[in-house]
Scaffold this active site. Structure first.
Site, mmCIF file in Angstrom:
data_model
loop_
_atom_site.group_PDB
_atom_site.id
_atom_site.type_symbol
_atom_site.label_atom_id
_atom_site.label_comp_id
_atom_site.label_asym_id
_atom_site.label_seq_id
_atom_site.Cartn_x
_atom_site.Cartn_y
_atom_site.Cartn_z
ATOM 1 N N LYS A 109 35.090 62.492 36.335
ATOM 2 C CA LYS A 109 36.297 61.931 36.958
ATOM 3 C C LYS A 109 37.502 62.395 36.166
ATOM 4 O O LYS A 109 37.447 62.491 34.942
ATOM 5 C CB LYS A 109 36.231 60.405 36.927
ATOM 6 C CG LYS A 109 37.203 59.725 37.859
ATOM 7 C CD LYS A 109 36.735 59.807 39.306
ATOM 8 C CE LYS A 109 37.200 58.697 40.164
ATOM 9 N NZ LYS A 109 36.302 58.438 41.284
ATOM 10 N N ASN A 227 43.512 55.642 52.839
ATOM 11 C CA ASN A 227 42.508 56.418 53.566
ATOM 12 C C ASN A 227 41.224 55.615 53.812
ATOM 13 O O ASN A 227 40.728 55.528 54.929
ATOM 14 C CB ASN A 227 42.216 57.710 52.787
ATOM 15 C CG ASN A 227 41.137 58.534 53.436
ATOM 16 O OD1 ASN A 227 39.964 58.214 53.333
ATOM 17 N ND2 ASN A 227 41.525 59.588 54.145
ATOM 18 N N SER A 358 31.859 65.733 50.399
ATOM 19 C CA SER A 358 32.214 66.781 49.436
ATOM 20 C C SER A 358 31.037 67.715 49.210
ATOM 21 O O SER A 358 31.190 68.931 49.107
ATOM 22 C CB SER A 358 32.583 66.167 48.082
ATOM 23 O OG SER A 358 33.916 65.744 48.071
HETATM 24 N N1 GLU Z 1 36.910 60.109 44.738
HETATM 25 C C1 GLU Z 1 35.777 59.966 45.585
HETATM 26 C C2 GLU Z 1 34.753 59.048 44.960
HETATM 27 O O1 GLU Z 1 35.065 58.271 44.086
HETATM 28 C C3 GLU Z 1 35.199 61.316 46.002
HETATM 29 C C4 GLU Z 1 34.689 62.148 44.881
HETATM 30 C C5 GLU Z 1 34.247 63.542 45.309
HETATM 31 O O2 GLU Z 1 34.231 63.825 46.475
HETATM 32 O O3 GLU Z 1 33.912 64.314 44.406
HETATM 33 O O4 GLU Z 1 33.621 58.983 45.362
#
Ligand code: GLU
Length: 428
Positions: A109, A227, A358
């Site tokens: 992250k 979103n 993703s």
């Molecule tokens: N920020 C999103 C999550 O916490 C997506 C992370 C991603 O697609 O890598 O799951």
């Protein structure tokens, strides 16, 4: 670091991990490896020339928590209050989220402490491109670490970052960032709503088990109208037959026990910046605390972490809580709610639609071969349903009254990571 109800987000995550290791009967060393510190923390200094001609220096992080299952994967958060500890917690959750959903990824992250709403478009581009992507280029890549959006970042920012990274690499590298705009390789229309779609699929499946009759006519309150809140809490749940009665954004929100007209609420939000300006007969204004305590069937916290804590857990009336946000419920609050028979669908399961999408985008990018919207959504739903069934089976095996759904999901995730580490050898 947000601290509410006595437990930090990282402490909550580590408590659940510890319990999952006990429940699954894994060696104690697994806790040592998967707790803190993460495998790597990168801190970057990002000087940006602001529109007033002065340099402002921002601090950015990328936490690479664990890569037993594959490249690190997780979003980048732009938020004024982010801290390194929070970023570590979020990266740790990504390790379990990716493992739980059967993805070939570890967890990571990123974060930048910035109030992006105060930046001009040019300043934001500078920060994203010149600052974050360039500074991190040596440490990321389609086989190494694949960032994506999170709170405060979006497809446009991913486009700038992928462009910057590609310039450094000397060729186009679509697979280094996911959730790119639709016009860029693998940017897929499903992405816009994938996290929200996942929230709604989890709510729909859980509702079938919890109420037998399913989700039709069930009332829903949503905290957060970004979103995830819009697409998940609202759009898809309504499409599946639920009745959305309350929504809030960072300023507060609106409640109508007879149901809101979501298209109108969305139009007001887009036009004026907040759902608070929505005005219709039978609708009243509510705060972000009140929305959590309304007499509804389903509550979707889709804003920030630690909003459900031991100070308000006893006032919550919903029977089903679907965590659109990461970490909205503290461990203490979860104990209280679980003992009252409330089902909490945990973040690493309920909001995994984004990262599963993703993964699909990344697979497309690696092959330079792209699916249409329907095929992509079907693939996404299949993966989500598989996770749902595995978590529910694990939960009933472990005992639904002794164990929370989150703990069952963690056991399922740790099982995969532990077995991968064991078979790879070297550590255990
Ligand atoms: N920020 C999103 C999550 O916490 C997506 C992370 C991603 O697609 O890598 O799951």
């Amino acid at each position: 670091m947000s601290l509410r109800g006595g437990t930090t987000f990282l402490e909550s995550v580590l408590q659940t991990l510890k319990r999952a290791i006990e429940l699954g009967g894994y060696p104690q060393e697994v806790y040592e490896i998967l707790s803190r510190p993460p495998q790597r923390i990168i801190t970057v200094n990002i000087p940006v020339r602001m529109d007033n001609g002065k340099i402002q220096v921002f601090t950015g992080y990328r936490v690479q928590h664990n890569n037993a299952l594959g490249p690190y994967k997780g979003g980048i958060r732009f938020h004024p209050e982010v801290t390194l500890e929070e970023d570590i917690a979020l990266a740790t959750v990504m390790t379990f989220k990716n493992a739980l959903n059967g993805l070939p990824y570890g967890g990571g992250k990123g974060a930048v402490a910035v109030d992006y709403k105060k930046l001009s478009k040019r300043e934001l581009e500078e920060l994203s491109r010149g600052g974050y992507a360039r500074a991190l280029a040596p440490f990321i890549g389609p086989e190494v670490d694949i960032p994506a959006p999170d709170v405060g970042t979006d497809p446009q920012i991913m486009a700038w970052m992928v462009d910057e990274y590609s310039k450094i690499a000397g060729h186009n590298v679509p697979g280094v960032f996911t959730a790119k705009p639709v016009v860029l390789w693998g940017g897929n229309p499903v992405r816009e709503y994938s996290t929200g779609f996942g929230v709604a699929v989890w709510a729909r499946e859980a509702a079938k088990k919890l109420w037998g009759g399913g989700i039709e006519g069930k009332t829903v309150a949503v905290q957060g109208f970004g979103n995830v809140g819009y697409w998940g809490g609202a759009y898809w749940l309504e499409k599946m037959g639920a009745k959305v009665v309350a929504v809030t954004d960072s300023k507060g929100g609106v409640y109508n026990p007879n149901g809101l007209n979501l298209a109108e609420v969305k139009a007001v939000k887009d036009k004026t910046g907040t759902v608070m300006n929505y005005d219709a007969p039978g609708t009243r204004k509510i705060t972000n605390d009140e929305v959590l305590e309304l007499p509804v069937d389903i509550l979707v916290p889709a804003a920030l972490e630690n909003v459900i804590h031991k100070g308000n857990a006893n006032n919550i009336k919903a029977k089903l809580i679907v965590e659109g946000a990461n970490g909205p419920t503290t461990a203490d609050a979860e104990k209280i709610l679980h003992s009252k028979g409330v089902w909490i669908l945990p973040d690493l399961a309920a909001n995994a639609g984004g990262v599963v999408m993703s993964y699909l985008e990344w697979v497309e990018d690696l092959q330079w071969y792209f699916w249409d919207e329907e095929e992509t959504r079907n693939r996404l739903e299949r993966i989500l349903l598989d996770t749902f069934n595995r978590v529910m089976n694990r939960w009933s095996k472990l005992g639904t009254s002794q164990v929370t759904i989150r703990e069952a999901a963690y056991v399922e995730a740790v099982d995969r990571i532990y077995n991968a580490m064991k078979v790879r050898g070297g550590w255990i």
